[in-house]
Design a protein around this motif. Structure first.
Motif, mmCIF file in Angstrom:
data_model
loop_
_atom_site.group_PDB
_atom_site.id
_atom_site.type_symbol
_atom_site.label_atom_id
_atom_site.label_comp_id
_atom_site.label_asym_id
_atom_site.label_seq_id
_atom_site.Cartn_x
_atom_site.Cartn_y
_atom_site.Cartn_z
ATOM 1 N N GLN A 61 0.826 -1.217 0.000
ATOM 2 C CA GLN A 61 0.000 0.000 0.000
ATOM 3 C C GLN A 61 0.858 1.264 0.000
ATOM 4 N N LEU A 62 1.934 1.262 0.790
ATOM 5 C CA LEU A 62 2.804 2.450 0.854
ATOM 6 C C LEU A 62 3.514 2.710 -0.478
ATOM 7 N N LEU A 63 3.759 1.631 -1.226
ATOM 8 C CA LEU A 63 4.465 1.797 -2.508
ATOM 9 C C LEU A 63 3.507 1.948 -3.700
ATOM 10 N N TYR A 64 2.218 1.764 -3.451
ATOM 11 C CA TYR A 64 1.228 1.699 -4.540
ATOM 12 C C TYR A 64 1.216 2.951 -5.430
ATOM 13 N N ASP A 65 1.361 4.108 -4.816
ATOM 14 C CA ASP A 65 1.294 5.362 -5.596
ATOM 15 C C ASP A 65 2.468 5.515 -6.560
ATOM 16 N N ARG A 66 3.528 4.734 -6.319
ATOM 17 C CA ARG A 66 4.694 4.819 -7.214
ATOM 18 C C ARG A 66 4.950 3.467 -7.886
ATOM 19 N N GLN A 67 3.855 2.817 -8.274
ATOM 20 C CA GLN A 67 4.008 1.459 -8.824
ATOM 21 C C GLN A 67 4.458 1.451 -10.288
ATOM 22 N N ASP A 68 4.213 2.532 -11.018
ATOM 23 C CA ASP A 68 4.594 2.539 -12.432
ATOM 24 C C ASP A 68 6.056 2.961 -12.575
ATOM 25 N N ALA A 69 6.776 2.242 -13.428
ATOM 26 C CA ALA A 69 8.222 2.449 -13.556
ATOM 27 C C ALA A 69 8.557 3.808 -14.147
ATOM 28 N N PRO A 70 9.460 4.570 -13.498
ATOM 29 C CA PRO A 70 9.929 5.826 -14.112
ATOM 30 C C PRO A 70 10.886 5.494 -15.266
ATOM 31 N N LYS A 71 11.334 6.540 -15.975
ATOM 32 C CA LYS A 71 12.207 6.294 -17.142
ATOM 33 C C LYS A 71 13.497 5.567 -16.776
ATOM 34 N N LYS A 72 14.020 5.871 -15.588
ATOM 35 C CA LYS A 72 15.273 5.227 -15.169
ATOM 36 C C LYS A 72 15.072 3.763 -14.772
ATOM 37 N N GLY A 73 13.838 3.341 -14.673
ATOM 38 C CA GLY A 73 13.548 1.967 -14.233
ATOM 39 C C GLY A 73 13.260 1.923 -12.738
ATOM 40 N N LYS A 74 12.748 0.790 -12.310
ATOM 41 C CA LYS A 74 12.363 0.648 -10.901
ATOM 42 C C LYS A 74 13.593 0.526 -9.997
ATOM 43 N N THR A 75 13.462 1.046 -8.752
ATOM 44 C CA THR A 75 14.537 0.884 -7.761
ATOM 45 C C THR A 75 13.982 0.078 -6.584
ATOM 46 N N VAL A 76 14.866 -0.563 -5.831
ATOM 47 C CA VAL A 76 14.434 -1.380 -4.686
ATOM 48 C C VAL A 76 14.012 -0.450 -3.548
ATOM 49 N N LYS A 77 12.710 -0.461 -3.244
ATOM 50 C CA LYS A 77 12.194 0.440 -2.199
ATOM 51 C C LYS A 77 11.881 -0.300 -0.898
ATOM 52 N N ALA A 78 11.681 -1.626 -1.003
ATOM 53 C CA ALA A 78 11.427 -2.424 0.213
ATOM 54 C C ALA A 78 12.309 -3.660 0.182
#
Length: 411
Positions: A61-78
């Protein structure tokens, strides 16, 4: 309380419902709101109490708002650290189940298997990593994983991690993550080393405890088996053959149930006696004496018959049928684990008894660990069997079929 009351977002609620879970467990009720408030948490909870969902759901839930990959690609948040590969795989499976209606990506990394596919997954970009300490540090050394963006760090089964000698690795991993991260620590027990670790890496943590602290369960280990009603006798035989040892008191709800189970166990070669209200005082005393003197090692009883009987050094209690009153459960399991002896309690729960489990857990403030590894698991989506009452065959009103057809009568 439902998952909705915990302010869980719709995509996660949908995944939880599809997995067959209706209500949160005690550890979930207490942990989820604190994690969503971004507080550090130290929780004492055993395996089988539902603790994986207690951190997986709020993390998603905490990561849901940033679920779509930015241009640089996804980073490990958890990052979730687990002591064994089996546990890591189980946690990874839960993240996939609960995150099935999100675009959040998770992966599991552990030793003893090829490193290339794991590097490949990390290169593609993931939000959540579940890892064992050794392999994680290997990948970090090879510059294959970047922990600079970790917002939430979870240490699961911390006591086991310390027992396995991972304390230095855990401290190293914690230092590789940003200082302002949120940290969640879960442990079945709280030895000094775990407390010491918590003091150094958690920031004013909230404490949660759902392990047996209740006087009802001081010397009794409890375990719960979810099983379809029709398979209870098979599971009972399976437990008798493989798990339950020594003198055992089995509780059934009805006299008929006691008699039926006694016949089945006797047919299968067990020495059994029974206690219920339809037996004479002499028969009951004889049954009790045989059990106390070890002539038989299984006694099946109803609650009424078992009141007031005193049995020393009882090894185990099996709740074949769960009681509707939670106080009765406490009374039953209190028959074992007396006078400094250690006892075991086993309970079988069918779909129509799930509400009883919740009431029991709230009374004793203990989340009873669930054993899922048995031959007759209950489908989480299975609904209780409702027996519809049939109405009277005599319809209301006094007109017969003949008069309804307006037949001409001879009179």
């Amino acid at each position: 309380m439902s998952f909705k009351d915990l302010k869980i977002i719709k995509p996660l609620l949908r995944a939880v419902a599809e997995a067959g879970y209706d209500n949160p467990t005690l550890i979930q009720e207490q942990t989820i709101p604190l994690v969503l408030e971004k507080k550090d948490v130290i929780a004492s909870a055993q395996t089988g109490t539902g603790k994986t969902a207690a951190f997986a759901l709020p993390i998603l839930q905490l990561l849901y708002d940033r679920q779509d990959a930015p241009k640089k690609g996804k980073t490990v948040k958890a990052l979730v650290i687990s002591p064994t590969r089996e546990l890591a795989q189980q946690i990874g499976k839960n993240f996939k189940t609960y995150g099935s209606h999100t675009n959040l990506k998770s992966t599991v990394i552990f030793g003893g298997t090829g490193i290339e596919p794991q590097i490949d997954m990390l290169t593609k970009g993931v939000d959540i990593v579940v890892a064992t300490p050794g392999r994680l540090l290997d990948l970090h050394k090879q510059d294959q994983i970047n922990l600079d963006h970790v917002e939430i760090l979870v240490l699961d089964e911390a006591d086991l991690m310390l027992d396995m000698g991972f304390i230095d690795d855990v401290r190293k991993i914690e230092r590789l993550c940003p200082e302002d991260k949120q940290t969640l620590l879960f442990s079945a027990t709280m030895p000094f080393k775990v407390e010491d670790l918590a003091k150094t890496i958690l920031n004013s943590p909230e404490r949660i405890e759902v392990t047996p602290t209740s006087s009802a369960a001081k010397n009794v280990s409890q375990v719960l088996y979810y099983v379809p009603k029709k398979n209870k006798i098979e599971l009972c035989l399976h437990l008798m053959r493989n798990t339950i040892k020594g003198s055992t008191l089995i509780f059934r709800r009805t006299k008929f149930g006691v008699d039926k189970l006694e016949q089945t166990l006797t047919t299968n070669g067990y020495k059994v006696e029974r206690l219920h209200g339809d037996r004479s005082q002499n028969e009951r005393q004889s049954a009790l004496n045989k059990f106390k003197h070890g002539e038989v090692n299984i006694l099946i009883a109803t609650d009424v018959a078992a009141r007031g009987i005193d049995i020393d050094e009882l090894d185990a209690v099996l709740n074949f049928d769960l009681p509707s009153k939670p106080e009765t459960y406490v009374h039953r399991i209190g028959r074992t684990g007396r006078a400094e002896h250690f006892g075991k309690s086993y309970s079988m729960c069918s779909a129509d008894e799930k509400a009883y489990v919740q009431n029991i857990q709230h009374l004793i403030n203990v989340q009873i660990p669930v054993e899922e590894n048995h031959p007759y698991p209950l489908n989480p989506k299975e609904q209780p069997i409702v027996h519809k009452k049939k109405g009277s065959k005599y319809k209301k009103g006094r007109k017969g079929d003949g008069s309804k057809k307006k037949k001409k009568r001879w009179y």
